[in-house]
Design an enzyme around this catalytic site. Structure first.
Site, short mmCIF file in Angstrom:
data_model
loop_
_atom_site.label_atom_id
_atom_site.label_comp_id
_atom_site.label_asym_id
_atom_site.label_seq_id
_atom_site.Cartn_x
_atom_site.Cartn_y
_atom_site.Cartn_z
N THR A 137 0.85 -1.18 0.00
CA THR A 137 0.00 0.00 0.00
C THR A 137 0.90 1.25 0.00
O THR A 137 2.10 1.14 0.13
CB THR A 137 -0.88 -0.06 1.27
OG1 THR A 137 -1.90 0.88 1.16
CG2 THR A 137 -0.10 0.24 2.51
N ARG A 165 -13.94 -6.72 2.32
CA ARG A 165 -13.00 -6.58 3.46
C ARG A 165 -12.44 -5.14 3.47
O ARG A 165 -12.03 -4.62 2.46
CB ARG A 165 -11.87 -7.58 3.33
CG ARG A 165 -10.80 -7.50 4.41
CD ARG A 165 -9.61 -6.68 3.96
NE ARG A 165 -8.52 -6.69 4.93
CZ ARG A 165 -7.42 -5.93 4.82
NH1 ARG A 165 -7.29 -5.14 3.79
NH2 ARG A 165 -6.49 -5.98 5.73
N GLY A 167 -9.53 -2.82 5.42
CA GLY A 167 -8.37 -2.90 6.29
C GLY A 167 -8.21 -1.67 7.16
O GLY A 167 -9.17 -0.96 7.46
N ASP A 168 -6.99 -1.41 7.55
CA ASP A 168 -6.71 -0.30 8.47
C ASP A 168 -6.60 1.05 7.79
O ASP A 168 -6.70 2.09 8.45
CB ASP A 168 -5.38 -0.56 9.18
CG ASP A 168 -4.23 -0.57 8.16
OD1 ASP A 168 -4.23 -1.46 7.29
OD2 ASP A 168 -3.38 0.34 8.21
N GLY A 188 0.96 -2.54 6.21
CA GLY A 188 1.16 -3.90 6.67
C GLY A 188 -0.19 -4.61 6.82
O GLY A 188 -1.17 -4.22 6.20
N GLY A 190 -3.51 -5.18 7.81
CA GLY A 190 -4.46 -4.21 8.35
C GLY A 190 -5.17 -4.65 9.61
O GLY A 190 -5.42 -3.84 10.51
N1 ASP Z 1 -2.62 -2.09 5.45
C1 ASP Z 1 -3.18 -2.46 4.17
C2 ASP Z 1 -4.41 -3.30 4.42
O1 ASP Z 1 -4.40 -4.14 5.28
C3 ASP Z 1 -2.24 -3.21 3.32
C4 ASP Z 1 -0.83 -2.68 3.28
O2 ASP Z 1 -0.48 -1.81 4.02
O3 ASP Z 1 -0.05 -3.16 2.50
O4 ASP Z 1 -5.37 -3.11 3.71
#
Ligand code: ASP
Length: 254
Positions: A137, A165, A167-168, A188, A190
């Protein structure tokens, strides 16, 4: 003025050049007098347009083959805009930027797409990519000449996750946080980031007296080594990035 940019924790490709290019774009804008929000968003747009990253045009596919993206923009003046599970938009961070000026903070799915359309953003098929890894990301934190701090992030999520879904990345306090003198973005896995309210808690460490670098290490230490996590952050006096995996990142400051 300063700007810090990342291209995703756990990115296995050679993409540092893409992050440097994006940082140069954001830095030039700040140098020309742009505000922190404009610089952070423009930086993330550069990365969304680079299909090597898991955001915008290069977003990874869900288990059903669809491409859904999440994005967020926040400023330490108190504004926040987020979109989640957004389809058919090449630059979701620009939709989040528009949401930031509304009297609501978050839009998801069809509502987010309809809103983008109503604000003149033309949907386009986003092919996405079959990335063999999870992550990559993108995000940027910028501080302009006035001292304002803005955070912008964009992601295709994590490969292998179901449609719908979230994520964070659009999770306030989890995937991003900004307040007086601080701005933080996470990357990372999420679910691990959100469950620990990572960015907010790292900011609290800085408020309690840790340096930015020490606070980022404190955040990473919350996780076992096999949970891929990365952070970038700015304060009024410094910028930093850290990850427990490989993470391309870049800092510009005067
Ligand atoms: N944090 C992002 C997610 O979980 C993915 C990423 O940071 O690579 O959607």
């Amino acid at each position: 003025m300063r700007i810090v940019v990342h291209g995703g924790a756990g990115h296995t490709g050679e993409v540092q050049d893409g992050v440097e290019t994006a940082a140069d774009v954001g830095w030039k804008l700040l140098d020309e007098g742009a505000d922190a929000i404009s610089a952070a968003v423009a930086t993330v747009v550069v990365l969304e347009d680079d299909s090597r990253f898991n955001a915008g045009t290069g977003a990874c596919r869900r288990t059903d083959g669809s491409v859904q993206t999440d994005a967020a923009v926040a400023c330490n003046d108190g504004r926040l805009g987020t979109v989640a599970a957004l389809e058919d938009i090449a630059n979701p961070v620009q939709v989040a930027r528009l949401v930031m000026d509304e009297d609501f903070d978050a839009l998801a799915g069809k509502g987010a797409l309809d809103y983008a359309r109503s604000r003149g953003i033309t949907p386009a098929m986003v092919a996405g990519s079959e990335k063999p890894w999870a992550g990559d990301t993108v995000g940027a934190v910028a501080q302009d000449a006035s001292g304002a701090i803005a955070v912008a992030s964009s992601t295709g999520g994590v490969s292998g996750r179901p449609v719908g879904r979230v994520g964070d990345t659009p999770h306030w306090g989890g995937g991003l946080w900004t307040d007086a003198g601080i701005g933080i973005a996470a990357t990372g896995i999420g679910e691990a980031i959100s469950r620990r309210l990572l960015c907010f808690r790292v900011a609290q460490q800085v408020a309690d007296g840790l340096s930015l670098a020490e606070a980022l290490e404190w955040g990473l230490a919350l996780y076992p080594a096999d949970v891929c996590i990365g952070l970038i952050a700015l304060s009024d006096s410094e910028g930093a990035g850290a990850s427990n995996a490989s993470m391309p990142w870049a800092l510009r400051q005067d």
